[in-house]
Design a protein around this motif. Structure first.
Motif, PDB file in Angstrom:
ATOM      1  N   GLY A 129     100.131  35.046  91.819  1.00 45.85           N
ATOM      2  CA  GLY A 129     100.951  35.832  91.027  1.00 45.85           C
ATOM      3  C   GLY A 129     101.315  37.217  91.765  1.00 45.85           C
ATOM      4  O   GLY A 129     102.037  38.111  91.264  1.00 45.85           O
ATOM      5  N   ARG A 130     100.707  37.613  92.866  1.00 47.92           N
ATOM      6  CA  ARG A 130     100.742  38.740  93.839  1.00 47.92           C
ATOM      7  C   ARG A 130     101.103  38.907  95.002  1.00 47.92           C
ATOM      8  O   ARG A 130     100.966  39.757  95.645  1.00 47.92           O
ATOM      9  CB  ARG A 130      99.308  39.490  93.592  1.00 47.92           C
ATOM     10  CG  ARG A 130      98.791  40.057  92.267  1.00 47.92           C
ATOM     11  CD  ARG A 130      97.192  40.233  92.349  1.00 47.92           C
ATOM     12  NE  ARG A 130      96.922  40.817  91.075  1.00 47.92           N
ATOM     13  CZ  ARG A 130      96.412  40.046  90.154  1.00 47.92           C
ATOM     14  NH1 ARG A 130      96.385  38.816  90.278  1.00 47.92           N
ATOM     15  NH2 ARG A 130      96.248  40.739  88.798  1.00 47.92           N
ATOM     16  N   ILE A 131     101.621  37.651  95.595  1.00 49.21           N
ATOM     17  CA  ILE A 131     102.061  37.598  96.875  1.00 49.21           C
ATOM     18  C   ILE A 131     103.132  38.440  97.250  1.00 49.21           C
ATOM     19  O   ILE A 131     104.065  38.504  96.559  1.00 49.21           O
ATOM     20  CB  ILE A 131     102.816  36.032  97.235  1.00 49.21           C
ATOM     21  CG1 ILE A 131     101.547  35.224  97.039  1.00 49.21           C
ATOM     22  CG2 ILE A 131     103.397  36.118  98.541  1.00 49.21           C
ATOM     23  CD1 ILE A 131     102.200  33.796  97.194  1.00 49.21           C
ATOM     24  N   PRO A 132     102.954  39.521  98.180  1.00 51.45           N
ATOM     25  CA  PRO A 132     104.041  40.459  98.541  1.00 51.45           C
ATOM     26  C   PRO A 132     105.304  39.891  99.053  1.00 51.45           C
ATOM     27  O   PRO A 132     105.221  38.944  99.708  1.00 51.45           O
ATOM     28  CB  PRO A 132     103.364  41.388  99.655  1.00 51.45           C
ATOM     29  CG  PRO A 132     101.953  40.632  99.811  1.00 51.45           C
ATOM     30  CD  PRO A 132     101.812  39.571  99.103  1.00 51.45           C
ATOM     31  N   GLU A 133     106.196  40.686  98.835  1.00 57.65           N
ATOM     32  CA  GLU A 133     107.645  40.434  99.363  1.00 57.65           C
ATOM     33  C   GLU A 133     107.602  40.504 100.758  1.00 57.65           C
ATOM     34  O   GLU A 133     106.989  41.756 101.263  1.00 57.65           O
ATOM     35  CB  GLU A 133     108.767  41.345  98.664  1.00 57.65           C
ATOM     36  CG  GLU A 133     108.938  40.936  97.213  1.00 57.65           C
ATOM     37  CD  GLU A 133     109.579  39.769  97.036  1.00 57.65           C
ATOM     38  OE1 GLU A 133     110.470  39.200  97.605  1.00 57.65           O
ATOM     39  OE2 GLU A 133     109.193  38.910  96.031  1.00 57.65           O
ATOM     40  N   PRO A 134     108.037  39.748 101.696  1.00 60.16           N
ATOM     41  CA  PRO A 134     108.054  39.914 102.815  1.00 60.16           C
ATOM     42  C   PRO A 134     109.150  40.961 103.670  1.00 60.16           C
ATOM     43  O   PRO A 134     109.983  40.922 104.207  1.00 60.16           O
ATOM     44  CB  PRO A 134     108.776  38.662 103.593  1.00 60.16           C
ATOM     45  CG  PRO A 134     109.537  37.952 102.423  1.00 60.16           C
ATOM     46  CD  PRO A 134     109.021  38.416 101.153  1.00 60.16           C
ATOM     47  N   ARG A 135     108.948  42.260 102.947  1.00 61.25           N
ATOM     48  CA  ARG A 135     109.847  43.164 103.027  1.00 61.25           C
ATOM     49  C   ARG A 135     110.086  43.729 104.581  1.00 61.25           C
ATOM     50  O   ARG A 135     110.683  43.509 105.407  1.00 61.25           O
ATOM     51  CB  ARG A 135     109.821  44.536 102.198  1.00 61.25           C
ATOM     52  CG  ARG A 135     108.289  44.952 101.873  1.00 61.25           C
ATOM     53  CD  ARG A 135     107.781  45.809 100.857  1.00 61.25           C
ATOM     54  NE  ARG A 135     106.288  45.811 100.537  1.00 61.25           N
ATOM     55  CZ  ARG A 135     105.758  46.596  99.628  1.00 61.25           C
ATOM     56  NH1 ARG A 135     106.467  47.357  99.042  1.00 61.25           N
ATOM     57  NH2 ARG A 135     104.488  46.533  99.510  1.00 61.25           N
ATOM     58  N   GLU A 136     108.681  44.475 104.921  1.00 58.62           N
ATOM     59  CA  GLU A 136     108.534  45.093 106.415  1.00 58.62           C
ATOM     60  C   GLU A 136     107.560  44.539 107.004  1.00 58.62           C
ATOM     61  O   GLU A 136     106.354  44.734 107.186  1.00 58.62           O
ATOM     62  CB  GLU A 136     108.200  46.360 106.379  1.00 58.62           C
ATOM     63  CG  GLU A 136     109.557  47.283 105.585  1.00 58.62           C
ATOM     64  CD  GLU A 136     110.125  48.451 106.514  1.00 58.62           C
ATOM     65  OE1 GLU A 136     109.323  48.836 107.355  1.00 58.62           O
ATOM     66  OE2 GLU A 136     111.146  48.663 106.115  1.00 58.62           O
ATOM     67  N   LEU A 137     107.970  43.161 107.747  1.00 53.64           N
ATOM     68  CA  LEU A 137     107.052  42.487 108.656  1.00 53.64           C
ATOM     69  C   LEU A 137     106.800  43.152 109.876  1.00 53.64           C
ATOM     70  O   LEU A 137     107.789  43.890 110.449  1.00 53.64           O
ATOM     71  CB  LEU A 137     107.302  41.241 108.631  1.00 53.64           C
ATOM     72  CG  LEU A 137     107.404  40.185 107.622  1.00 53.64           C
ATOM     73  CD1 LEU A 137     107.827  38.994 107.705  1.00 53.64           C
ATOM     74  CD2 LEU A 137     106.355  40.556 106.593  1.00 53.64           C
ATOM     75  N   THR A 138     105.566  43.237 110.590  1.00 52.52           N
ATOM     76  CA  THR A 138     105.432  44.106 111.581  1.00 52.52           C
ATOM     77  C   THR A 138     104.518  42.966 112.599  1.00 52.52           C
ATOM     78  O   THR A 138     103.906  42.250 112.326  1.00 52.52           O
ATOM     79  CB  THR A 138     104.677  45.419 111.594  1.00 52.52           C
ATOM     80  OG1 THR A 138     103.299  45.130 111.026  1.00 52.52           O
ATOM     81  CG2 THR A 138     105.394  46.222 110.541  1.00 52.52           C
ATOM     82  N   LEU A 139     104.332  43.671 113.836  1.00 54.63           N
ATOM     83  CA  LEU A 139     103.139  43.395 114.726  1.00 54.63           C
ATOM     84  C   LEU A 139     102.047  43.089 113.768  1.00 54.63           C
ATOM     85  O   LEU A 139     101.618  44.211 113.308  1.00 54.63           O
ATOM     86  CB  LEU A 139     103.143  44.000 115.963  1.00 54.63           C
ATOM     87  CG  LEU A 139     101.878  43.192 116.971  1.00 54.63           C
ATOM     88  CD1 LEU A 139     102.448  41.764 117.497  1.00 54.63           C
ATOM     89  CD2 LEU A 139     101.680  44.052 117.993  1.00 54.63           C
ATOM     90  N   VAL A 140     101.170  42.098 114.004  1.00 53.16           N
ATOM     91  CA  VAL A 140     100.034  42.076 113.178  1.00 53.16           C
ATOM     92  C   VAL A 140      98.742  41.633 114.330  1.00 53.16           C
ATOM     93  O   VAL A 140      99.200  40.711 114.975  1.00 53.16           O
ATOM     94  CB  VAL A 140      99.803  41.156 112.085  1.00 53.16           C
ATOM     95  CG1 VAL A 140      98.472  41.012 111.406  1.00 53.16           C
ATOM     96  CG2 VAL A 140     100.675  41.856 110.842  1.00 53.16           C
ATOM     97  N   HIS A 141      97.700  42.301 114.354  1.00 57.05           N
ATOM     98  CA  HIS A 141      96.634  41.692 115.248  1.00 57.05           C
ATOM     99  C   HIS A 141      95.906  40.253 114.876  1.00 57.05           C
ATOM    100  O   HIS A 141      95.868  39.598 115.831  1.00 57.05           O
ATOM    101  CB  HIS A 141      95.448  42.859 115.227  1.00 57.05           C
ATOM    102  CG  HIS A 141      94.379  42.379 116.360  1.00 57.05           C
ATOM    103  ND1 HIS A 141      93.227  41.559 116.065  1.00 57.05           N
ATOM    104  CD2 HIS A 141      94.032  42.729 117.768  1.00 57.05           C
ATOM    105  CE1 HIS A 141      92.375  41.299 116.789  1.00 57.05           C
ATOM    106  NE2 HIS A 141      92.877  41.991 117.903  1.00 57.05           N
ATOM    107  N   GLY A 142      95.511  40.239 113.427  1.00 56.86           N
ATOM    108  CA  GLY A 142      95.375  38.895 113.067  1.00 56.86           C
ATOM    109  C   GLY A 142      93.918  38.683 112.972  1.00 56.86           C
ATOM    110  O   GLY A 142      93.582  37.605 112.324  1.00 56.86           O
TER     111      GLY A 142
END
Lengths: 125, 338
Positions: B193-206
């Motif tokens: 119920g809280r999955i964020p919108e994929p608005r600003e995706l960036t490089l992620v270390h992971g």
């Protein structure tokens, strides 16, 4: 009825052998795995001591929560199904109480010194 | 400099380093640091006439072209991202050379060997790091803002993992094991119920957490282990370092066992990171806790299916419950009615 020693006594002897006699002679990866083995035996000893009581309590709570009979595996599968289909809401008071008590009992067997258990606001004093 | 006990690839490494690095005429002290299913690391020194250059070789196990897990990037990509991070002033080991086919060492790269500590229990408890600890949460925020600020156009080909795609990935892994974990079901439902919108995706270390951060008395010296890097929700990195398992007992210091979320966020905003909130971080803390619980199930599967019959792989299945108590504490913060 089995003769003495009990399963717990035998396992404790095995754990003490690993810790006091085997580990001092081991190094590197083998020493690490011996430590893990000793910890694994400690889990079983706690499960032998607490497991039956925890399972009975969990089953009774599940039967009450789900209003049906069954074994632990069946009841847990049914609980998962109802959560997934929204037949049971995740903020249901009976559910949160059941999951809290069940999880406290599980971690007390698996990892009694885990920080999430030691500092849990749900931990009985 | 080479002794009989050297690994068989030592002459090839020696030749590659001499070709690649001007002035190097020998290598010494080659020894294994660690190894895993997806990579192995070796420490060595490159010698010039008057200098000793401390280096690390990170390469595929046995130099073979092995299939890495679907979530891991290739070693060449890892090297490329580390170099971009360095250019963005992220503390990373410099990467002077990426192995070529002609080196006959398999895929991999050479990086500088940074002195410091990665073992969390030492970083969180030893007096040596007492002065560094209060700075770490803010520094982590600053570093993450720099990583997330790297222009996507520079990144080349990198996997895009939207929050929804990652949610579905772990749901499907969990479903595949067909073993009931009601607490995980609650967590999936809470997250769904809280999955964020994929608005600003960036490089992620992971995999930004204790263990992958090289710490010195002055603070964070290097961010290591970039193999899970991808393009995703930047809040993922901030949430992952808050997962209780990475606090190593220092539960009250939410960020890595050394700081507070407010310090992490202040560092992030101060270094130009935009729009980050405690709520976004919490989503990924819950997700990360669930993810680690499912990863414990996955590691147990390696035992159950016979690919790794070690007692360690067997026992780690029983660490799933640590994430269950963490999820209960996160999702049911108040004590239940007696």
């Amino acid at each position: 009825m089995m003769d003495q020693p009990s399963a717990t006594e035998i396992l404790t002897a095995v754990r003490e052998f690993i810790e006091k006699h085997a580990m001092p002679e081991l190094t590197g990866r083998t020493a690490f795995h011996a430590r893990v083995a000793a910890n694994a035996i400690a889990i079983i000893v706690r499960e032998l001591d607490q497991g039956d009581r925890a399972n009975v309590a969990e089953q009774l709570r599940l039967e009450q929560l789900l209003q049906r009979k069954g074994n632990l595996a069946e009841l847990n599968r049914e609980l998962c199904r109802r959560l997934r289909t929204n037949e049971l809401a995740i903020d249901d008071a009976g559910l949160s109480r059941h999951l809290t008590l069940t999880t406290l009992a599980k971690v007390a067997i698996d990892q009694p010194n885990y920080s999430g258990l030691l500092h849990s606001p749900h931990r009985p004093d | 400099m080479m002794s009989a006990s050297q690994p068989s690839f030592a002459p090839a490494l020696n030749a590659a380093i001499q070709r690649a690095m001007v002035g190097v005429n020998a290598i010494a002290n080659l020894h294994r640091l660690s190894g895993g299913a997806s990579q192995e690391t070796w420490s060595f020194d490159a010698l010039t006439g008057d200098q000793i250059l401390p280096l690390v070789l990170r390469r595929a196990p046995g130099g073979a072209l092995v299939q890495r897990s679907v979530t891991a990037v290739s070693l060449a990509t890892e090297a490329r991202v580390i170099r971009l991070a360095e250019a963005a002033r992220v503390p990373v080991p410099p990467v002077p050379y990426v192995l070529q086919d002609s080196d006959e060492l398999g895929p991999g790269y050479i990086m500088g060997r940074i002195e410091g500590e990665t073992i969390a229990r030492k970083i969180l408890r030893d007096p040596e790091y007492a002065a560094a600890r209060p700075k770490l949460a803010r520094q982590c925020g600053e570093i993450l803002a720099l990583i997330h600020g790297i222009g996507k156009s520079q990144l080349g080909e990198l996997r895009v993992v939207t929050p929804k795609a990652q949610f579905e990935q772990y749901r499907s892994i969990y479903d595949g094991y067909d073993y009931p974990h009601p607490v995980f079901e609650v967590a999936f439902k809470w997250l769904e119920g809280r999955i964020p919108e994929p608005r600003e995706l960036t490089l992620v270390h992971g995999d930004f957490r204790n263990g992958n951060l090289m710490i010195g008395q002055d603070g964070v010296r290097a961010v290591l282990d970039w193999e899970l890097t991808h393009i995703g929700d930047p809040a993922e990195d901030l949430g992952w370092i808050c997962v209780n398992s990475w606090r190593f007992g220092e539960t009250h210091k939410v960020v890595g066992g050394f700081g507070d979320v407010s310090e992490l966020l202040a560092g992030y905003a101060g270094a130009g990171g935009a729009g980050m909130t405690a709520e976004r971080v919490k989503f990924w803390e819950v997700f990360g806790t669930l993810k680690w619980g499912i990863m414990c199930m996955t590691m147990y599967q390696a035992f159950a299916l016979g690919s790794d019959r070690s007692v360690e792989r067997a026992a780690i299945g029983r660490r799933s419950s640590e994430t269950e108590i963490d999820l209960v504490n996160l999702l049911y913060p108040k004590a239940p009615a007696p």
